[in-house]
Design a protein around this motif. Structure first.
Motif, PDB file in Angstrom:
ATOM      1  N   GLU A   1      73.655  31.588  44.102  1.00 28.21           N
ATOM      2  CA  GLU A   1      73.691  30.135  44.294  1.00 28.21           C
ATOM      3  C   GLU A   1      72.449  29.639  45.028  1.00 28.21           C
ATOM      4  O   GLU A   1      71.830  28.646  44.627  1.00 28.21           O
ATOM      5  CB  GLU A   1      74.944  29.740  45.054  1.00 28.21           C
ATOM      6  CG  GLU A   1      76.226  29.962  44.285  1.00 28.21           C
ATOM      7  CD  GLU A   1      77.478  29.752  45.129  1.00 28.21           C
ATOM      8  OE1 GLU A   1      77.369  29.275  46.276  1.00 28.21           O
ATOM      9  OE2 GLU A   1      78.572  30.078  44.636  1.00 28.21           O
ATOM     10  N   LEU A   2      72.075  30.321  46.104  1.00 26.89           N
ATOM     11  CA  LEU A   2      70.892  29.919  46.871  1.00 26.89           C
ATOM     12  C   LEU A   2      69.627  30.068  46.027  1.00 26.89           C
ATOM     13  O   LEU A   2      68.786  29.162  45.979  1.00 26.89           O
ATOM     14  CB  LEU A   2      70.785  30.741  48.151  1.00 26.89           C
ATOM     15  CG  LEU A   2      69.562  30.470  49.025  1.00 26.89           C
ATOM     16  CD1 LEU A   2      69.541  29.023  49.497  1.00 26.89           C
ATOM     17  CD2 LEU A   2      69.537  31.424  50.208  1.00 26.89           C
ATOM     18  N   ALA A   3      69.491  31.203  45.362  1.00 31.42           N
ATOM     19  CA  ALA A   3      68.308  31.437  44.540  1.00 31.42           C
ATOM     20  C   ALA A   3      68.181  30.391  43.442  1.00 31.42           C
ATOM     21  O   ALA A   3      67.091  29.866  43.193  1.00 31.42           O
ATOM     22  CB  ALA A   3      68.375  32.837  43.936  1.00 31.42           C
ATOM     23  N   SER A   4      69.283  30.084  42.800  1.00 29.52           N
ATOM     24  CA  SER A   4      69.272  29.094  41.729  1.00 29.52           C
ATOM     25  C   SER A   4      68.868  27.713  42.240  1.00 29.52           C
ATOM     26  O   SER A   4      68.042  27.026  41.629  1.00 29.52           O
ATOM     27  CB  SER A   4      70.643  29.045  41.066  1.00 29.52           C
ATOM     28  OG  SER A   4      70.665  28.080  40.045  1.00 29.52           O
ATOM     29  N   ALA A   5      69.432  27.310  43.371  1.00 31.86           N
ATOM     30  CA  ALA A   5      69.113  25.989  43.936  1.00 31.86           C
ATOM     31  C   ALA A   5      67.636  25.888  44.302  1.00 31.86           C
ATOM     32  O   ALA A   5      66.985  24.870  44.009  1.00 31.86           O
ATOM     33  CB  ALA A   5      69.990  25.717  45.159  1.00 31.86           C
ATOM     34  N   LEU A   6      67.079  26.920  44.923  1.00 30.86           N
ATOM     35  CA  LEU A   6      65.673  26.879  45.324  1.00 30.86           C
ATOM     36  C   LEU A   6      64.730  27.018  44.134  1.00 30.86           C
ATOM     37  O   LEU A   6      63.617  26.501  44.156  1.00 30.86           O
ATOM     38  CB  LEU A   6      65.388  27.945  46.383  1.00 30.86           C
ATOM     39  CG  LEU A   6      66.018  27.635  47.751  1.00 30.86           C
ATOM     40  CD1 LEU A   6      65.914  28.833  48.683  1.00 30.86           C
ATOM     41  CD2 LEU A   6      65.379  26.398  48.376  1.00 30.86           C
ATOM     42  N   GLN A   7      65.189  27.691  43.085  1.00 26.30           N
ATOM     43  CA  GLN A   7      64.380  27.754  41.867  1.00 26.30           C
ATOM     44  C   GLN A   7      64.341  26.381  41.194  1.00 26.30           C
ATOM     45  O   GLN A   7      63.284  25.940  40.735  1.00 26.30           O
ATOM     46  CB  GLN A   7      64.920  28.802  40.902  1.00 26.30           C
ATOM     47  CG  GLN A   7      64.126  28.854  39.604  1.00 26.30           C
ATOM     48  CD  GLN A   7      64.535  29.994  38.712  1.00 26.30           C
ATOM     49  OE1 GLN A   7      63.830  30.987  38.662  1.00 26.30           O
ATOM     50  NE2 GLN A   7      65.650  29.860  38.006  1.00 26.30           N
ATOM     51  N   ILE A   8      65.471  25.696  41.150  1.00 31.11           N
ATOM     52  CA  ILE A   8      65.510  24.354  40.559  1.00 31.11           C
ATOM     53  C   ILE A   8      64.552  23.410  41.292  1.00 31.11           C
ATOM     54  O   ILE A   8      63.880  22.582  40.678  1.00 31.11           O
ATOM     55  CB  ILE A   8      66.954  23.802  40.559  1.00 31.11           C
ATOM     56  CG1 ILE A   8      67.790  24.556  39.529  1.00 31.11           C
ATOM     57  CG2 ILE A   8      66.986  22.295  40.291  1.00 31.11           C
ATOM     58  CD1 ILE A   8      69.283  24.319  39.624  1.00 31.11           C
ATOM     59  N   LEU A   9      64.468  23.567  42.618  1.00 30.17           N
ATOM     60  CA  LEU A   9      63.547  22.752  43.411  1.00 30.17           C
ATOM     61  C   LEU A   9      62.091  23.199  43.254  1.00 30.17           C
ATOM     62  O   LEU A   9      61.177  22.521  43.733  1.00 30.17           O
ATOM     63  CB  LEU A   9      63.943  22.792  44.890  1.00 30.17           C
ATOM     64  CG  LEU A   9      65.278  22.116  45.226  1.00 30.17           C
ATOM     65  CD1 LEU A   9      65.660  22.406  46.678  1.00 30.17           C
ATOM     66  CD2 LEU A   9      65.193  20.614  44.977  1.00 30.17           C
ATOM     67  N   GLY A  10      61.871  24.339  42.614  1.00 30.44           N
ATOM     68  CA  GLY A  10      60.515  24.815  42.335  1.00 30.44           C
ATOM     69  C   GLY A  10      59.882  25.643  43.431  1.00 30.44           C
ATOM     70  O   GLY A  10      58.683  25.927  43.366  1.00 30.44           O
ATOM     71  N   HIS A  11      60.648  26.069  44.432  1.00 29.61           N
ATOM     72  CA  HIS A  11      60.074  26.787  45.573  1.00 29.61           C
ATOM     73  C   HIS A  11      59.895  28.278  45.345  1.00 29.61           C
ATOM     74  O   HIS A  11      59.118  28.924  46.045  1.00 29.61           O
ATOM     75  CB  HIS A  11      60.932  26.589  46.823  1.00 29.61           C
ATOM     76  CG  HIS A  11      61.047  25.167  47.253  1.00 29.61           C
ATOM     77  ND1 HIS A  11      59.947  24.364  47.487  1.00 29.61           N
ATOM     78  CD2 HIS A  11      62.124  24.385  47.475  1.00 29.61           C
ATOM     79  CE1 HIS A  11      60.358  23.165  47.850  1.00 29.61           C
ATOM     80  NE2 HIS A  11      61.666  23.145  47.837  1.00 29.61           N
ATOM     81  N   LEU A  12      60.620  28.847  44.378  1.00 31.64           N
ATOM     82  CA  LEU A  12      60.559  30.281  44.120  1.00 31.64           C
ATOM     83  C   LEU A  12      60.971  30.551  42.687  1.00 31.64           C
ATOM     84  O   LEU A  12      61.394  29.638  41.971  1.00 31.64           O
ATOM     85  CB  LEU A  12      61.459  31.055  45.100  1.00 31.64           C
ATOM     86  CG  LEU A  12      62.941  30.650  45.195  1.00 31.64           C
ATOM     87  CD1 LEU A  12      63.780  31.144  44.038  1.00 31.64           C
ATOM     88  CD2 LEU A  12      63.518  31.194  46.493  1.00 31.64           C
ATOM     89  N   LYS A  13      60.851  31.803  42.299  1.00 35.03           N
ATOM     90  CA  LYS A  13      61.313  32.234  40.979  1.00 35.03           C
ATOM     91  C   LYS A  13      62.449  33.221  41.196  1.00 35.03           C
ATOM     92  O   LYS A  13      62.324  34.165  41.966  1.00 35.03           O
ATOM     93  CB  LYS A  13      60.166  32.911  40.214  1.00 35.03           C
ATOM     94  CG  LYS A  13      60.520  33.328  38.824  1.00 35.03           C
ATOM     95  CD  LYS A  13      60.747  32.146  37.944  1.00 35.03           C
ATOM     96  CE  LYS A  13      61.027  32.606  36.510  1.00 35.03           C
ATOM     97  NZ  LYS A  13      61.548  31.545  35.699  1.00 35.03           N
ATOM     98  N   ALA A  14      63.578  32.987  40.556  1.00 34.34           N
ATOM     99  CA  ALA A  14      64.721  33.891  40.630  1.00 34.34           C
ATOM    100  C   ALA A  14      64.794  34.687  39.330  1.00 34.34           C
ATOM    101  O   ALA A  14      64.469  34.173  38.260  1.00 34.34           O
ATOM    102  CB  ALA A  14      66.008  33.110  40.844  1.00 34.34           C
ATOM    103  N   THR A  15      65.224  35.939  39.455  1.00 31.55           N
ATOM    104  CA  THR A  15      65.331  36.792  38.279  1.00 31.55           C
ATOM    105  C   THR A  15      66.418  37.830  38.498  1.00 31.55           C
ATOM    106  O   THR A  15      67.040  37.878  39.559  1.00 31.55           O
ATOM    107  CB  THR A  15      63.976  37.458  37.953  1.00 31.55           C
ATOM    108  OG1 THR A  15      64.033  38.041  36.660  1.00 31.55           O
ATOM    109  CG2 THR A  15      63.592  38.502  38.995  1.00 31.55           C
ATOM    110  N   SER A  16      66.614  38.650  37.502  1.00 30.80           N
ATOM    111  CA  SER A  16      67.576  39.752  37.583  1.00 30.80           C
ATOM    112  C   SER A  16      66.808  41.067  37.610  1.00 30.80           C
ATOM    113  O   SER A  16      65.607  41.105  37.313  1.00 30.80           O
ATOM    114  CB  SER A  16      68.504  39.731  36.367  1.00 30.80           C
ATOM    115  OG  SER A  16      67.749  39.964  35.195  1.00 30.80           O
TER     116      SER A  16
END
Length: 170
Positions: A117-132
């Motif tokens: 949830e945290l990774a997804s929210a911060l990725q949507i804001l453009g601050h980081l890249k989330a992956t698996s």
């Protein structure tokens, strides 16, 4: 160039193993990274090359330094050209406040999957890249750090106002 991989104080064997796998190391090498520092926490490593609390090795053209814990990972984060991390909130905030490019890999084995949830929210804001774990090598290959949105600096006034409102003082 240096990439720092951290799993914090948790056990995240899948990220540790992925970080020293041929696909990820070859991708790092091909994108200009020649040194990897891996903080493994309580994770285990299934490799005959790895013995004890720490070691150094060279694999697929990348110098690798592996250790369990240090009193602080601040220096490694500051020196890194790229940080790859579990999606723990403390680590994410520390790295983003340093302005470092960040790829996060949420640990799907955690109970409530709050890291996702945290990774997804911060990725949507453009601050980081989330992956698996499965997509880590391809995410590194396509990662464009200059496209990240800088994380806003901490504003203590906003925080104290929020606490005052929540406590009913305002």
């Amino acid at each position: 160039m240096l990439v720092f991989v951290t799993v914090g104080s948790t056990r995240f064997d899948a990220l540790v193993e992925a970080a020293i796998s041929e696909p990820v190391l070859s991708t790092l090498r091909d994108t200009g990274y020649d040194h990897l520092v891996l903080q493994r926490g309580n994770s285990t490593i299934e490799s005959e090359e790895f013995k004890g609390e720490s070691c150094t090795m060279r694999r697929h053209g990348v110098e690798i330094e592996i250790w369990r814990f240090k009193s602080s990972i601040q220096a490694e984060c500051e020196q890194a050209d790229l940080v790859i991390s579990h999606a723990g909130s403390g680590t994410i905030l520390d790295v983003l406040r340093l302005g470092k490019p960040l790829i996060v890999v949420p640990n799907p084995t955690l109970l409530d999957n709050h890291q996702e949830e945290l990774a997804s929210a911060l990725q949507i804001l453009g601050h980081l890249k989330a992956t698996s774990i499965q997509d880590l090598a391809s995410t590194i290959a396509s990662f464009e750090p200059h496209n990240l949105v800088p994380f806003p600096p901490f504003d203590g006034i906003k925080f104290s106002k929020l606490v005052d409102e929540e406590m009913g003082f305002v």
